[in-house]
Every structure is written in structure tokens, then in C-alpha cells.
Design a protein around this motif. Structure first.
Motif, PDB file in Angstrom:
ATOM      1  N   LYS A 144       0.969  -1.273  -0.195  1.00 46.40           N
ATOM      2  CA  LYS A 144      -0.185   0.158   0.301  1.00 46.40           C
ATOM      3  C   LYS A 144       0.797   1.339   0.096  1.00 46.40           C
ATOM      4  N   PHE A 145       1.896   1.182   0.921  1.00 45.25           N
ATOM      5  CA  PHE A 145       2.926   2.466   1.124  1.00 45.25           C
ATOM      6  C   PHE A 145       3.470   2.655  -0.328  1.00 45.25           C
ATOM      7  N   CYS A 146       4.196   1.657  -0.987  1.00 45.10           N
ATOM      8  CA  CYS A 146       4.656   1.707  -2.190  1.00 45.10           C
ATOM      9  C   CYS A 146       3.620   2.201  -3.315  1.00 45.10           C
ATOM     10  N   MET A 147       2.541   1.682  -3.295  1.00 42.11           N
ATOM     11  CA  MET A 147       1.269   2.333  -4.385  1.00 42.11           C
ATOM     12  C   MET A 147       1.196   3.632  -4.213  1.00 42.11           C
ATOM     13  N   VAL A 148       1.268   4.062  -3.034  1.00 47.34           N
ATOM     14  CA  VAL A 148       0.802   5.577  -2.655  1.00 47.34           C
ATOM     15  C   VAL A 148       1.860   6.508  -3.253  1.00 47.34           C
ATOM     16  N   ILE A 149       2.963   5.980  -2.945  1.00 49.88           N
ATOM     17  CA  ILE A 149       4.284   7.175  -3.226  1.00 49.88           C
ATOM     18  C   ILE A 149       4.318   6.880  -4.911  1.00 49.88           C
ATOM     19  N   ALA A 192      -7.326  -5.693  -0.242  1.00 55.06           N
ATOM     20  CA  ALA A 192      -7.600  -5.322  -1.788  1.00 55.06           C
ATOM     21  C   ALA A 192      -8.601  -4.401  -2.019  1.00 55.06           C
ATOM     22  N   VAL A 193      -9.434  -4.300  -1.196  1.00 53.21           N
ATOM     23  CA  VAL A 193     -10.658  -3.268  -1.393  1.00 53.21           C
ATOM     24  C   VAL A 193     -10.030  -1.850  -0.793  1.00 53.21           C
ATOM     25  N   VAL A 194      -9.311  -1.770   0.253  1.00 50.69           N
ATOM     26  CA  VAL A 194      -8.542  -0.744   0.616  1.00 50.69           C
ATOM     27  C   VAL A 194      -8.005  -0.002  -0.572  1.00 50.69           C
ATOM     28  N   LEU A 195      -6.942  -0.736  -0.838  1.00 57.99           N
ATOM     29  CA  LEU A 195      -5.980  -0.454  -1.858  1.00 57.99           C
ATOM     30  C   LEU A 195      -6.831   0.213  -3.064  1.00 57.99           C
ATOM     31  N   MET A 196      -7.699  -0.633  -3.592  1.00 61.55           N
ATOM     32  CA  MET A 196      -8.709  -0.149  -4.786  1.00 61.55           C
ATOM     33  C   MET A 196      -9.261   1.315  -4.452  1.00 61.55           C
ATOM     34  N   GLY A 197      -9.840   1.442  -3.410  1.00 60.89           N
ATOM     35  CA  GLY A 197     -10.419   2.708  -2.875  1.00 60.89           C
ATOM     36  C   GLY A 197      -9.445   3.996  -2.839  1.00 60.89           C
ATOM     37  N   CYS A 198      -8.262   3.543  -2.331  1.00 62.63           N
ATOM     38  CA  CYS A 198      -7.101   4.494  -2.176  1.00 62.63           C
ATOM     39  C   CYS A 198      -6.667   5.024  -3.562  1.00 62.63           C
ATOM     40  N   VAL A 199      -6.612   4.224  -4.432  1.00 60.93           N
ATOM     41  CA  VAL A 199      -6.079   4.451  -5.888  1.00 60.93           C
ATOM     42  C   VAL A 199      -7.221   5.319  -6.706  1.00 60.93           C
ATOM     43  N   MET A 200      -8.475   4.864  -6.305  1.00 59.68           N
ATOM     44  CA  MET A 200      -9.579   5.485  -6.955  1.00 59.68           C
ATOM     45  C   MET A 200      -9.554   6.952  -6.393  1.00 59.68           C
ATOM     46  N   GLY A 201      -9.712   7.251  -5.093  1.00 61.19           N
ATOM     47  CA  GLY A 201      -9.510   8.308  -4.326  1.00 61.19           C
ATOM     48  C   GLY A 201      -8.770   9.348  -4.779  1.00 61.19           C
ATOM     49  N   MET A 202      -7.502   8.682  -4.778  1.00 60.69           N
ATOM     50  CA  MET A 202      -6.382   9.689  -5.487  1.00 60.69           C
ATOM     51  C   MET A 202      -6.534  10.228  -6.785  1.00 60.69           C
ATOM     52  N   ALA A 336      -0.312  12.785   0.655  1.00 61.25           N
ATOM     53  CA  ALA A 336      -1.480  12.677   1.724  1.00 61.25           C
ATOM     54  C   ALA A 336      -2.844  12.424   1.624  1.00 61.25           C
ATOM     55  N   TYR A 337      -3.244  12.709   0.458  1.00 56.66           N
ATOM     56  CA  TYR A 337      -4.747  11.912   0.300  1.00 56.66           C
ATOM     57  C   TYR A 337      -4.643  10.670   0.441  1.00 56.66           C
ATOM     58  N   GLY A 338      -3.629   9.954  -0.461  1.00 60.27           N
ATOM     59  CA  GLY A 338      -3.406   8.374  -0.446  1.00 60.27           C
ATOM     60  C   GLY A 338      -3.465   7.958   0.955  1.00 60.27           C
ATOM     61  N   PHE A 339      -2.596   8.351   1.944  1.00 58.61           N
ATOM     62  CA  PHE A 339      -2.456   7.811   3.121  1.00 58.61           C
ATOM     63  C   PHE A 339      -3.698   8.096   4.079  1.00 58.61           C
ATOM     64  N   GLY A 340      -4.322   9.197   3.775  1.00 57.68           N
ATOM     65  CA  GLY A 340      -5.804   9.568   4.221  1.00 57.68           C
ATOM     66  C   GLY A 340      -6.836   8.467   3.871  1.00 57.68           C
ATOM     67  N   PHE A 341      -6.825   8.193   2.557  1.00 58.81           N
ATOM     68  CA  PHE A 341      -7.754   7.016   2.225  1.00 58.81           C
ATOM     69  C   PHE A 341      -7.241   5.607   2.776  1.00 58.81           C
ATOM     70  N   GLN A 346      -8.823   1.439   6.618  1.00 57.93           N
ATOM     71  CA  GLN A 346      -8.415   0.332   7.540  1.00 57.93           C
ATOM     72  C   GLN A 346      -9.457   0.473   8.820  1.00 57.93           C
ATOM     73  N   ALA A 347      -9.553   1.949   9.323  1.00 55.88           N
ATOM     74  CA  ALA A 347     -10.357   1.983  10.561  1.00 55.88           C
ATOM     75  C   ALA A 347     -11.558   1.491  10.117  1.00 55.88           C
ATOM     76  N   LEU A 348     -12.361   1.863   9.262  1.00 54.12           N
ATOM     77  CA  LEU A 348     -13.618   1.663   9.066  1.00 54.12           C
ATOM     78  C   LEU A 348     -13.787   0.186   9.037  1.00 54.12           C
ATOM     79  N   ILE A 349     -12.815  -0.740   8.403  1.00 59.86           N
ATOM     80  CA  ILE A 349     -12.921  -2.150   8.064  1.00 59.86           C
ATOM     81  C   ILE A 349     -12.510  -2.939   9.591  1.00 59.86           C
ATOM     82  N   ASN A 350     -11.740  -2.510  10.454  1.00 65.29           N
ATOM     83  CA  ASN A 350     -11.309  -2.950  11.749  1.00 65.29           C
ATOM     84  C   ASN A 350     -12.413  -2.728  12.710  1.00 65.29           C
ATOM     85  N   ILE A 351     -12.687  -1.598  12.780  1.00 62.74           N
ATOM     86  CA  ILE A 351     -13.932  -1.170  13.575  1.00 62.74           C
ATOM     87  C   ILE A 351     -14.940  -1.811  13.368  1.00 62.74           C
TER      88      ILE A 351
END
Length: 352
Positions: A144-149, A192-202, A336-341, A346-351
């Protein structure tokens, strides 16, 4: 009458390596960081440390002969993370930007290596960890970190293309498809879901056309839904999530015990350390279900307080990203947007 025109200072150049001093104090003092971001991050770290200690004492005493085994281990991880944060802070942003393609390759290789028997460590049917001595490295988190950068740098280089054509939007889909495919092989559906959402959001926040976003969003939701029902074990988990009490001693055992923990917590909780559910009723009380133990011990007020802390943290991250865009520090903003997503997902899924 004075005819001189006051000139507006130019915007910072996008290649600047230092973070602009955005956050002012009363008077002339300024800070190079956001106090709300730092305060909420520290509060969440300390809350996590306290709750890991409380939730793990009994299982640690039984399995490892010491009540503070997991607490001490978690404390070491916090220290390592602080060291990692300092090192990351010292690395110029220009270097991160140039390293994007290499980091993308490193993330891909990690996701491949973790699937190799003997290297990847299997836990509860999933092969997600690489053992590195006393540490277990979760490949998906590094990926995830690598994809955001990488994507932050790509959006800066191809911003005009992203905003005007499908070509710029579709290109990041190829590495994303490889990453998601490997994550589903582990399997790690949530990552996988978080990564897809992150890329789409960015990509969306970089300025892609709204019609394109809606089309991609509908396609992604359909794909996620298909992946959720195509495997019998995922379908069973979805059904048990909807009604865990239909099989409280089988498929719904974890969720029914978690709900009991929430119910026992009431408004103000049973008190720190007084959870009953952590006494071998609630599986994985100190990992997957630590939030349920928090709700039992600190009550509804404590549980909501944690949600509010996450909301403040994520909001400040997006505000920092927006401020960076305004100052034409586009790489900073998109990262910043990427790590925010990622944090939000992660918070939404784990909580949840």
C-alpha cells in the motif's frame, strides 16, 4: 497618492523539499507541523498501547508465562515506528518522488514472495506475513505504501493527461490489477478493497472527470461484490455478519461475542481491565477484536471517542493535502490524500 503596486510573492515551487510552515500560533510563531494531527496520532497510539495491554494480559500469562508479553512487544513496535518516522521525515520528498517506480516494483515482489511456501507464513488459512526473525512483515501494508508513493509521482507527471483523457486514468489500473490479484491469492480481501479505494480516491481528487469516476466506481463496486460472493467462505462471512445470532456457536461466534462485549460496556463501561469477554470468550481479543474490549471497558463514550479521534486525524490529513495543492506542492498533496484514504479504509474495516 502612492502608485506603487504591492507584488504578491510567488507560490512555492513544486520541487521544494521542505514542508511549508502552514500552521500558525497566536502572534508571529509558526510550527512546521499540524498540532491537531500530532495530538490525535499520539492519543491513538497511547490508547492502542493501553488497550493491547489490558486485552492481552490473560492470554499472554497462559501462553507465554508473562502477563506483559504482548504489551512489551507492542511497546518495542511503537519505538521502532518512531525511529522509522524520524528516518522518513529526514528523507527529501524529491527522493521519494523519484523512487516511486522502484518502490512499486519492490511492493510487487513482496506480494509475490509472500505466496511462496516456506517464505510466506500462513495464519488461519491466509498467507500474508514474511517472517524476519522476531518480526512478521505484512506484505500488503508495504505494498500500500509503495502504491501511494508511486501514484503520487505519476499524477504529478501525467496530471494534464489524467484530467483530459481516459488514457491517463487507465494507466495506473495495470499495476493496481497486479497488486489486487496477488492480494486475492493470499487471500486478503480487505487489503484489496482498501487499495482499490485508495487509488480511485487519489485519481478522483487529482481532477479526473466526474463521469469517468462514476463509471469506474460502478465497475469497482460490481467487482468487489462479485469477489464477495464468488467464494463460499466469503459468502458465509457476509451472512454471519448480517445475523451472527443465527449461529452463535458456529459461524457467528466471533461477532456474537463482540456484541456481548458492546452490550456489557453500556454507556460508561465496566472499567479499564474489567472486561469479561477477553477471558477466552472473545477470540483474538488483543488483535482483531480489541475494539470490542475497549467498548466493554470504556463504554459507548470511550468507543465513540476513538471514532472521533480517527475522524479528526483523517480530516487533518485531507486538509494538509488540500493546502499542499493550493501551494502547488502536488506530490505532497496526492501522497497525503493516499494515506488519508488508507487510514480511513483500515479504520472503517477493523472497527466495523
Amino acid at each position: 497618492m502612492n502608485s506603487q503596486v504591492k507584488q504578491t510573492p510567488p507560490l512555492p515551487n513544486a520541487s521544494m523539499q521542505s514542508i511549508p510552515r502552514w500552521f500558525s500560533l497566536p502572534g508571529d510563531a509558526v510550527m512546521p507541523f499540524d498540532p491537531w494531527l500530532l495530538a490525535t496520532a499520539v492519543a491513538l497510539v497511547l490508547t492502542g498501547f493501553v488497550m493491547i495491554t489490558s486485552a492481552s494480559m490473560d492470554v499472554a500469562a497462559q501462553k507465554f508465562g508473562g502477563a506483559f508479553f504482548f504489551s512489551q512487544r507492542h511497546g518495542i513496535f511503537i519505538l521502532l515506528s518512531i525511529i522509522g518516522a524520524v528516518i522518513t521525515y529526514k528523507i527529501p520528498l524529491s527522493l521519494w518522488k523519484r523512487s516511486g517506480p522502484y518502490l512499486l516494483l519492490a511492493g510487487f515482489l513482496l506480494l509475490v514472495v509472500v505466496l511462496i511456501p516456506g517464505i510466506g507464513r500462513e495464519v488461519n488459512g491466509s498467507r500474508r506475513w514474511i517472517s524476519a526473525g522476531p518480526l512478521n512483515l505484512q506484505a500488503s501494508e508495504i505494498a500500500k505504501f509503495c502504491m501511494v508513493i508511486y501514484l503520487g509521482g505519476y499524477l504529478v507527471r501525467r496530471l494534464a493527461e489524467v484530467r483530459t483523457s481516459w488514457k491517463g486514468v487507465v494507466k495506473p489500473g495495470l499495476p493496481l490489477a497486479f497488486f489486487v490479484s496477488l492480494l486475492l491469492l493470499e487471500p486478503d480481501y480487505g487489503a484489496a478493497v482498501v487499495l482499490m479505494g485508495c487509488v480511485m480516491g487519489m485519481i478522483f481528487l487529482s481532477g479526473m472527470k466526474f463521469g469517468q469516476f462514476i463509471l469506474i466506481l460502478v465497475s469497482a463496486v460490481g467487482f468487489v461484490g462479485l469477489m464477495g460472493v464468488i467464494q463460499p467462505y466469503r459468502m458465509a462471512r457476509l451472512k454471519s455478519f448480517q445475523d451472527p445470532w443465527a449461529d452463535p456457536f458456529g459461524a457467528g461466534y466471533q461477532l456474537s461475542q463482540a456484541q456481548i462485549a458492546f452490550g456489557r460496556g453500556d454507556w460508561f463501561g465496566e472499567g479499564l481491565g474489567n472486561s469479561v469477554q477477553k477471558l477466552f470468550y472473545l477470540p483474538e481479543a488483543h488483535t482483531d477484536f480489541v475494539y470490542s474490549v475497549l467498548a466493554e471497558e470504556l463504554g459507548f463514550i470511550g468507543a465513540i471517542a476513538v471514532v472521533i479521534l480517527y475522524a479528526i486525524l483523517i480530516t487533518r490529513i485531507f486538509l494538509i493535502g488540500r493546502q499542499a495543492e493550493k501551494q502547488r506542492q502536488f506530490f505532497m498533496g496526492y501522497v497525503a490524500y493516499g494515506f488519508g484514504f488508507i487510514l480511513a479504509g483500515q479504520a472503517l474495516i477493523n472497527i466495523g
